[in-house]
Design an enzyme around this catalytic site. Structure first.
Site, PDB file in Angstrom:
ATOM      1  N   ASP A  39       0.778  -0.954   0.011  1.00 33.41           N
ATOM      2  CA  ASP A  39       0.025  -0.061   0.009  1.00 33.41           C
ATOM      3  C   ASP A  39       0.816   1.247   0.162  1.00 33.41           C
ATOM      4  OD1 ASP A  39      -2.275   1.614   0.273  1.00 33.41           O
ATOM      5  OD2 ASP A  39      -3.447  -0.008   1.101  1.00 33.41           O
ATOM      6  N   VAL A  69       1.378   1.524  -6.973  1.00 35.22           N
ATOM      7  CA  VAL A  69       1.045   0.773  -7.965  1.00 35.22           C
ATOM      8  C   VAL A  69       1.336   1.486  -9.446  1.00 35.22           C
ATOM      9  CG1 VAL A  69      -0.473  -0.778  -6.849  1.00 35.22           C
ATOM     10  CG2 VAL A  69      -1.296   1.160  -8.110  1.00 35.22           C
ATOM     11  N   ASN A  95      -5.614  -5.343  -6.512  1.00 39.95           N
ATOM     12  CA  ASN A  95      -6.569  -4.793  -5.471  1.00 39.95           C
ATOM     13  C   ASN A  95      -6.890  -3.259  -5.612  1.00 39.95           C
ATOM     14  OD1 ASN A  95      -9.030  -5.226  -3.602  1.00 39.95           O
ATOM     15  ND2 ASN A  95      -7.635  -3.967  -2.445  1.00 39.95           N
ATOM     16  N   TYR A 157     -14.424   6.328 -13.388  1.00 43.73           N
ATOM     17  CA  TYR A 157     -14.238   5.018 -12.381  1.00 43.73           C
ATOM     18  C   TYR A 157     -14.872   4.144 -13.690  1.00 43.73           C
ATOM     19  CZ  TYR A 157     -14.853   1.431  -8.957  1.00 43.73           C
ATOM     20  OH  TYR A 157     -14.996   0.401  -8.274  1.00 43.73           O
ATOM     21  N   THR A 192     -16.912  -0.632   2.356  1.00 41.79           N
ATOM     22  CA  THR A 192     -15.564  -0.380   2.505  1.00 41.79           C
ATOM     23  C   THR A 192     -15.411   1.353   2.951  1.00 41.79           C
ATOM     24  OG1 THR A 192     -15.128   0.289  -0.005  1.00 41.79           O
ATOM     25  CG2 THR A 192     -15.218  -1.812   0.557  1.00 41.79           C
ATOM     26  N   THR A 195     -16.460   3.411  -0.269  1.00 44.63           N
ATOM     27  CA  THR A 195     -18.127   3.528  -0.441  1.00 44.63           C
ATOM     28  C   THR A 195     -18.513   4.346   0.904  1.00 44.63           C
ATOM     29  OG1 THR A 195     -18.552   1.552   0.739  1.00 44.63           O
ATOM     30  CG2 THR A 195     -18.415   1.481  -1.691  1.00 44.63           C
TER      31      THR A 195
END
Length: 261
Positions: A39, A69, A95, A157, A192, A195
């Protein structure tokens, strides 16, 4: 009891600091895997501190590595570090992801590019960096979204998750001859941190379009991811599995979009 047969396998999980990624890391460690959790944070995120640490000799446990990433050099360093430990890579969970909620006529090209860099390019870089460390029987799981199979209103998105589907299918085709499987899961409305910031109207409208009538949990997504990483799914590649309480099965994107106007 049927085993997931993940003992001793090494799996890299991106965006593992919270939410779905943390649940995936936890489930994998509990299933006997060595998990390299990544992360943005420099230190181990709070959601991972309770997990046992892995070592070169021990099979199960967690190793944390900081990773952006979108940074190709960061991926190269991670791959080099894994190789230096003498480990192969048996699984990769792409992920990490971000969202951006601008609508079609308000979104900028910069919005699209920012989301694309994380959600699509980040996954491509991960595959390119780690596939050389993978052998037959390895598995890659890309985390898509119900937005990637519908006309969901946040255009940046949604476009990124549709693009991720294409990347996944090409990867499944090209890596299949090497015995590497590539599959995609498409979560629906999951509780999560991402959201949590959604407007109340969004929650109400989305639940109305979800046949099971509730939000999903990160554990429910993680369970499907573990199946796809395990030898139990050894003849499954190029698959797209919704984990969405049935939302994508009938569409419903228009009523959610209308509720947000």
């Amino acid at each position: 009891m049927v085993s997931l047969q993940l003992d001793g396998r090494t799996v890299v999980v991106t965006g593992a600091g919270q939410g779905q990624g943390a649940a995936e890391a936890r489930f994998l460690v509990e299933a006997g895997a060595r998990v390299i959790a990544t992360d943005l944070a420099a230190d181990v995120p709070a959601g991972l501190t309770a997990l046992p640490s892995a070592s070169v000799s021990a099979g199960a446990g967690l190793v944390y590595r900081q990773l952006d990433v979108t940074d190709a050099s960061g991926w190269s360093r991670l791959a080099g570090w894994i190789k230096a430990q003498g480990w192969a890579v048996d699984g990769l969970v792409n992920n990490a992801g971000i969202t951006q909620r601008s609508r079609l006529l308000d979104a900028s090209v910069a919005d699209l590019q920012r989301v694309y860099e994380v959600n699509v390019a980040g996954s491509l870089l991960g595959i390119q960096a780690l596939a050389p460390l993978m052998g037959g029987g390895s598995s890659i799981v890309n985390v898509g979204s119900v937005a990637g199979v519908t006309a969901h209103y946040p255009v940046a998105y949604t476009a990124s998750k549709w693009a991720l589907r294409g990347l996944s299918q090409v990867a499944a085709m090209e890596l299949g001859p090497r015995g590497i499987r590539v599959n995609t899961v498409h979560p629906g409305f999951i509780d999560t941190p991402m959201t949590a910031g959604a407007r109340p109207e969004f929650r109400v409208a989305t639940l109305a379009e979800t046949p099971l009538g509730r939000t999903g949990s990160v554990e429910e997504v993680a369970g499907v991811v573990l199946f796809l990483l395990s030898p139990l799914s050894s003849f499954v590649t190029g698959a797209e599995i919704p984990v969405d309480g049935g939302q994508a099965g009938h569409g419903g994107a228009m009523s959610v979009s209308d509720a947000m106007r």
